[in-house]
Structure formats: C-alpha cells, structure tokens
Design an enzyme around this catalytic site. Structure first.
Site, PDB file in Angstrom:
ATOM      1  N   LEU A   1       1.058  -1.029   0.138  1.00 12.63           N
ATOM      2  CA  LEU A   1       0.176  -0.028  -0.281  1.00 12.63           C
ATOM      3  C   LEU A   1       1.002   1.475  -0.265  1.00 12.63           C
ATOM      4  O   LEU A   1       1.433   0.918   0.390  1.00 12.63           O
ATOM      5  CB  LEU A   1      -0.748  -0.193   1.185  1.00 12.63           C
ATOM      6  CG  LEU A   1      -1.614  -1.310   1.525  1.00 12.63           C
ATOM      7  CD1 LEU A   1      -2.334  -1.145   2.861  1.00 12.63           C
ATOM      8  CD2 LEU A   1      -2.941  -0.805  -0.120  1.00 12.63           C
TER       9      LEU A   1
ATOM     10  N   GLN B   1       8.169  -4.952  -2.797  1.00  8.80           N
ATOM     11  CA  GLN B   1       7.323  -4.977  -4.151  1.00  8.80           C
ATOM     12  C   GLN B   1       7.705  -3.426  -5.621  1.00  8.80           C
ATOM     13  O   GLN B   1       8.991  -2.958  -4.878  1.00  8.80           O
ATOM     14  CB  GLN B   1       5.909  -4.842  -4.361  1.00  8.80           C
ATOM     15  CG  GLN B   1       5.203  -4.757  -5.567  1.00  8.80           C
ATOM     16  CD  GLN B   1       3.535  -4.020  -5.565  1.00  8.80           C
ATOM     17  OE1 GLN B   1       3.978  -2.269  -5.662  1.00  8.80           O
ATOM     18  NE2 GLN B   1       2.862  -4.755  -5.455  1.00  8.80           N
TER      19      GLN B   1
ATOM     20  N   CYS C   1      -0.447  -1.251 -11.023  1.00  4.79           N
ATOM     21  CA  CYS C   1      -0.495  -0.075 -10.850  1.00  4.79           C
ATOM     22  C   CYS C   1      -1.397   1.069 -11.953  1.00  4.79           C
ATOM     23  O   CYS C   1      -0.740   1.245 -13.043  1.00  4.79           O
ATOM     24  CB  CYS C   1       0.755   0.761 -10.298  1.00  4.79           C
ATOM     25  SG  CYS C   1       1.092   2.349  -9.356  1.00  4.79           S
TER      26      CYS C   1
ATOM     27  N   LYS D   1       1.788  -8.718  -9.393  1.00  3.05           N
ATOM     28  CA  LYS D   1       0.470  -8.774  -9.196  1.00  3.05           C
ATOM     29  C   LYS D   1       0.235  -7.804 -10.596  1.00  3.05           C
ATOM     30  O   LYS D   1       1.193  -6.604 -10.956  1.00  3.05           O
ATOM     31  CB  LYS D   1       1.229  -7.846  -8.335  1.00  3.05           C
ATOM     32  CG  LYS D   1      -0.715  -7.420  -7.802  1.00  3.05           C
ATOM     33  CD  LYS D   1      -1.133  -6.876  -6.269  1.00  3.05           C
ATOM     34  CE  LYS D   1      -2.428  -6.085  -6.483  1.00  3.05           C
ATOM     35  NZ  LYS D   1      -2.599  -5.361  -6.688  1.00  3.05           N
TER      36      LYS D   1
ATOM     37  N   HIS E   1      -5.565  -8.094  -9.551  1.00  2.00           N
ATOM     38  CA  HIS E   1      -6.365  -7.365  -8.809  1.00  2.00           C
ATOM     39  C   HIS E   1      -7.998  -7.412  -9.919  1.00  2.00           C
ATOM     40  O   HIS E   1      -7.748  -6.771 -11.134  1.00  2.00           O
ATOM     41  CB  HIS E   1      -5.973  -6.022  -8.479  1.00  2.00           C
ATOM     42  CG  HIS E   1      -6.705  -5.206  -8.125  1.00  2.00           C
ATOM     43  ND1 HIS E   1      -6.442  -4.196  -6.628  1.00  2.00           N
ATOM     44  CD2 HIS E   1      -8.169  -4.326  -8.682  1.00  2.00           C
ATOM     45  CE1 HIS E   1      -7.517  -3.313  -7.121  1.00  2.00           C
ATOM     46  NE2 HIS E   1      -8.258  -3.392  -7.432  1.00  2.00           N
TER      47      HIS E   1
ATOM     48  N   ASN F   1      -7.231 -10.349  -5.601  1.00  2.00           N
ATOM     49  CA  ASN F   1      -7.257  -8.977  -4.423  1.00  2.00           C
ATOM     50  C   ASN F   1      -8.725  -8.105  -5.527  1.00  2.00           C
ATOM     51  O   ASN F   1      -8.772  -7.965  -6.214  1.00  2.00           O
ATOM     52  CB  ASN F   1      -6.388  -8.535  -4.537  1.00  2.00           C
ATOM     53  CG  ASN F   1      -6.001  -6.818  -4.714  1.00  2.00           C
ATOM     54  OD1 ASN F   1      -5.910  -5.675  -4.980  1.00  2.00           O
ATOM     55  ND2 ASN F   1      -6.697  -6.969  -2.949  1.00  2.00           N
ATOM     56  N   GLY F   2      -8.926  -7.672  -4.100  1.00  2.00           N
ATOM     57  CA  GLY F   2      -9.931  -6.079  -3.962  1.00  2.00           C
ATOM     58  C   GLY F   2     -11.514  -6.329  -3.960  1.00  2.00           C
ATOM     59  O   GLY F   2     -11.955  -7.781  -3.525  1.00  2.00           O
TER      60      GLY F   2
ATOM     61  N   ARG G   1      -7.371  -1.986   0.966  1.00  2.00           N
ATOM     62  CA  ARG G   1      -8.256  -1.100   1.376  1.00  2.00           C
ATOM     63  C   ARG G   1      -9.066  -0.906   2.693  1.00  2.00           C
ATOM     64  O   ARG G   1      -8.777  -0.597   3.540  1.00  2.00           O
ATOM     65  CB  ARG G   1      -8.977   0.060  -0.007  1.00  2.00           C
ATOM     66  CG  ARG G   1      -8.665   0.805  -0.688  1.00  2.00           C
ATOM     67  CD  ARG G   1      -9.871   1.317  -1.532  1.00  2.00           C
ATOM     68  NE  ARG G   1     -10.161   0.521  -2.470  1.00  2.00           N
ATOM     69  CZ  ARG G   1     -11.517   0.385  -2.591  1.00  2.00           C
ATOM     70  NH1 ARG G   1     -12.223   1.371  -2.401  1.00  2.00           N
ATOM     71  NH2 ARG G   1     -12.386  -0.561  -3.391  1.00  2.00           N
TER      72      ARG G   1
END
Length: 558
Positions: A206, A259, A291, A330, A360, A402-403, A425
């Site tokens: 993050l 990462q 990203c 990722k 993601h 992820n998500g 998040r």
C-alpha cells in the site's frame, strides 16, 4: 522544538521541563580546532548578553549556526541522549528491530556507479537472445495466434464447469515450446527458497499508508504475509536512501516481501542481483504490473508493463535466473473494460517460472471506482491453478485474488476460487479485518479499542522515525493518512444490515459516545485532534494536512 516523554500507554505527552541534552563525550574530550572556535563563540555570546542587559536591551540577536562537523555531530546525537524528569534515559528504540539496512560501502558503490553487476549483465544478454529468437520466428507467431484462440475456448469451457473437481489443464503447445526451448544460464541458483501461500492472509503493498509501523500494527492483528510499499527499481539502483528505506523489514514480519516497479529489463535484473547479494532478509520479490497511476504507467511501469509481453518475459526470466527467493507478480484484468486480457497472459507467465500470480479484479481504467470482478479472477485462476506440485509438495504456481474484501463473509465467498487472498483498502479502513477473518466474526470494535490502535501506531512510528521533533511530525502525517481511510468505518453495532460493502457510502451518524462520533468525522481538524489524543501532543500553529490519496472521495488508490 517541543519536548516529549513516553507515557504508560506507549504514547507521547508534552512535558514542560526536565528534558536535558547531554553533551556527547567526544565533544567533551576532543580538543579539536572546531570545538575551540565554538567555545570562543560561546564566550562572545555570553559577553554580548551581559552588555545588552547593562544597556537595558534584553532582546537576543539571531543565534549563529553551528560550525563545521560539530553541527552534524550535534544534530545526529542530540536526540539520543534525552532524559526524562526522573533522570532516566528515554529509549527511542529508533529502528533497533529492523532489518535490510544497506551498508555504507554498498551505498557508495551504487551512487558512484561502481557496483559490480557483471552477473546481471550476462543474464540480460542470455535472456535477450532467447526473446529475440522466439519472438522473431514467424511460425512461432502463428502458433501464438492459434493459442490465443484456444485460450478463449478454454475460458468459455471453464465458465460452464461446475464447482466440483476440475480437470487438470495442460500448458498450450506454444507455451510448452517456449518453456522447453529455454536454457538456463550458469548463474541459476541451485537452491531456491519456496513459500506456501495457500490460505495465508496477505496485506497488499500500500503506497504511503503501508509503511513499516502500519505493517507492524497489522501483524499484531493477524496478517500472515506483508509486503513493502512499491519501490521504483531505477531509484534503488541509484542508491536513493528514501527508496531503499522501503525495503526495511521489522522483526515481527515473519513472511515479508518487497514490491518493485520497473520498465527496463537491465535495471530490473541488476536489482535482482543487488537484492540477492545485499538483502538476505527479504522472503520474496513482487513485480508491480497493476499500478494504475498515469505517472507510473506512462513510463512503462505498473499496468503499462502488461501490454509489453516480451519485455515482461525478459524481466521475469532474468530475475528468476538470479534470485534465490520466490518471484511473484501482481497485475490487473486489463487496460480497458471492453478488453480484458489477463486470461491470455496467465498461462504464458506460468511458463516463465513465476511462483505466484495476483490478479486485482479491475482494469487500469477502472482504478477503484467499480466492484472487483471475482468471477473473472476465478476463471483466470483455473487456467493455471491445477499445476502439479514439486517434489517437496509446493505448487509450481499459486494464484491470489485481490479487490473489495471488507469482512470475513467476503473472504469466505471468494477464497474457493484462488489459493489465497490479498487485502488492500479493507485493511486501511479496518486493519482488524485479519482478526475478523481468522475468528470468523464481525467484530463490533469499541472506540476505546480503536484509540488503543492509534496509540500503538504512534509508538511504532516513533520507534521507526524517532521521537524527536522530526520523528513526531513524520509519525503524525502518516497517522493522518491512515485516519483518512479509517474514518470511513461504520461500527457494526450501528448497522441495520450486516455486512456492509466497502464502496457503500454511509450516511452521517452519531456514535455511541463522543469518541466514536469524532472518529467518524471527515474533517481534517478532527483527525488532527485524534493525533493529539493518541499521544503526539499539540501541533504547531501553522500545521496543515491534505490527504495524499483523497480517500474520503471513495475513489482512493490503495
């Protein structure tokens, strides 16, 4: 500078007096020319003060700056000799339990471009020759086009299959051909560490808020795998201290990765060598291909790398040739909503030797404004998830989703389709989500318990950044960044319907006490008040704060 001491709760409270700076021994015993000059200046200042008093002028002139090296030495040591009102030395604990600190000699070599990257350069040459050969073959290109059509058929077939036992799917002819034609270099490590990601709770890397103090906090709340904030490969190779600090690991992080974002295979392969040789306390390396920030993507990093298959392959293969730890990746579902292509990349990436793939469930264009597509995540996972295990029982590749995981019911609903789940998040808004998942409950956490977490963060922040003025202000800013997310939390006890989705916009509400109401405020001034209550003391009069990710807009990056 405002002076502080630690209280019983691990926080910091202002003290009016009693904190003294002890003059370092080397300054007392040393008879250097610089110290003699400083003593002369002190005598002149005292004489000038007496003269001003005699003349009836008590106003002091601006203080002179310290001379020479003594200034740096004083700035370095003035906070390490603090004592409280009882005469006890204050233990700042500054980075005492942290690992992955680079040596001064290596840092000097990186900055002077004198680090020996011969191994990386040989691997780069070897990988580049293979990529050029396979991509330049017309027949290979035709087979690749045929394979894409087969992948579409397999994806359609996977969507029709029931939730029962799935058939093992073999790699395509093109993928198998590429895999069989690849010859490893002499630098390939003989022993490579393996990690079993199955069923582990993984906190996503993050930006800004995923700092070491926050990761340390989440470790106490049940997270299994932690990963450092995204670091830019080119900055690491240049020896930028701020970027290298993103590789720091606390002793409590028992499974820790870093990462990396990069667009050039030479830089990424060199970085792999640097990590392998200089950072023994890193458990795995994750390549960022997800990203969505335009500044990153425009340079070919993050999601921008997804569209450059050959470059991605050379990066993955080259880093695998050197690293003795797992390499993971990722990515997102695609660039635009009408063109999802992660399912095309998954089988190919598997053949390159990647150890774990995280998807993601959104495109680059969607960022965080739409719900994550877990159905698509599961379809992509099926394409590679049935890969056979090695002789030690580890899978050749693990798939992670992820998500939008915000509670344990979200987790239980989606975990069957993947090997493990990464949480982003959800951890920012409520870091106790890891406890909820492991205990399988909706935790109606009280305001006082949440305040204890804020106090713990402040303690961990000052352990990492220091408890001098700089350390306190740095800790405060990162705390406010975190509060800009966690203020969105609505207590379970106030909900008419449980659970609540992560993207729902709750109505304004009154808490069950004043503290709970204060914690739900979207006003930055109330966040600053919370930072003061958490033990960081009052802010300076001109203090200002603007959330970096504008998380109160519900369209945050994170």
């Amino acid at each position: 500078m405002e002076e502080h001491k630690q209280d019983n709760n691990g926080g910091v409270t202002p003290i009016a007096k009693g904190v003294a700076y002890i003059k370092p021994e080397y300054l007392v015993s040393s008879k250097s020319k610089t110290e003699e000059l400083d003593n002369v200046d002190d005598a002149k200042e005292e004489k000038g003060a007496n003269k001003r008093v005699a003349e009836g002028n008590s106003e002091e002139p601006p203080k002179k700056k310290a001379r020479g090296q003594n200034k740096d030495r004083y700035q370095k040591n003035k906070t390490s000799n603090l004592k409280n009102t009882d005469g006890e030395k204050i233990d700042l604990g500054h980075q005492k339990d942290e690992k992955n600190k680079i040596s001064h000699d290596v840092l000097k070599q990186l900055r002077g471009k004198k680090y020996d990257f011969k191994k990386a350069e040989e691997v780069l040459k070897h990988v580049a020759q293979h990529i050029e050969k396979t991509s330049g073959d017309a027949k290979s290109k035709q087979n690749e086009a045929n394979q894409l059509e087969k992948l579409k058929q397999r994806l359609a077939q996977a969507s029709k299959q029931s939730s029962g036992e799935q058939q093992v799917e073999q790699p395509s002819e093109v993928v198998q051909k590429i895999e069989n034609s690849y010859v490893e270099t002499k630098y390939k490590p003989k022993e490579v560490k393996r990690i079993d990601f199955s069923g582990k709770l993984y906190m996503a890397p993050l930006t800004t808020v995923g700092n070491l103090p926050f990761r340390r906090l989440c470790k106490g709340l049940g997270v299994d795998v932690t990963c450092g904030e995204m670091a830019v490969a080119s900055n690491l190779i240049k020896g930028q201290v701020g970027e290298l600090s993103l590789l720091r690991r606390h002793a409590s992080e028992d499974l820790f990765g870093v990462q990396i974002a990069g667009a050039h295979q030479d830089i990424m392969i060199k970085l792999a060598q640097l990590i392998d040789e200089q950072f023994p306390d890193i458990d795995f390396v994750d390549i960022n291909c997800g990203c969505p920030v335009d500044l990153i993507c425009s340079k070919g990093m993050g999601s921008g790398l997804m569209e450059r298959r050959n470059k991605m392959q050379s990066i993955v293969r080259g880093m695998k040739e050197i690293l003795r730890i797992p390499l993971t990746l990722k990515m997102r579902t695609g660039i635009k909503q009408d063109n999802l292509f992660a399912h095309k990349l998954f089988p190919e990436i598997q053949s390159w030797g990647i150890n774990a793939l995280t998807l993601h469930g959104r495109t680059k264009q969607q960022r965080y404004t739409k719900e994550a597509d877990w159905e698509y995540i599961e379809k992509c996972s099926k394409l590679v998830r049935q890969s056979t295990a090695d002789q030690d029982g580890y899978k050749k590749i693990y798939t992670l989703g992820n998500g939008d995981i915000y509670n344990y019911t979200d987790y239980q609903k989606n975990i069957p389709g993947v090997d493990a789940i990464m949480i982003g998040r959800g951890a920012l808004i409520k870091p106790w989500i890891f406890t909820e998942i492991k205990q399988e409950r909706h935790w109606d956490i009280s305001a006082s318990e949440r305040m204890d977490l804020l106090k713990d963060f402040c303690k961990f922040g000052m352990d990492h950044y220091g408890s001098d003025e700089y350390g306190i202000q740095t800790t405060r800013r990162y705390l406010l960044e975190w509060i800009s997310f966690t203020h969105r939390y609505v207590p379970v006890g106030l909900l008419e319907r449980v659970p609540m989705a992560i993207n729902e916009r709750p109505q304004r509400f009154m808490g069950r006490n004043d503290l709970e109401t204060l914690m739900a405020s979207g006003d930055v001034r109330d966040w600053i008040t919370l930072s003061e209550m958490a033990g960081l003391g009052p802010v300076v009069s001109d203090f200002q704060f603007v959330p970096k990710h504008k998380s109160n807009s519900y369209e945050a990056e994170g």
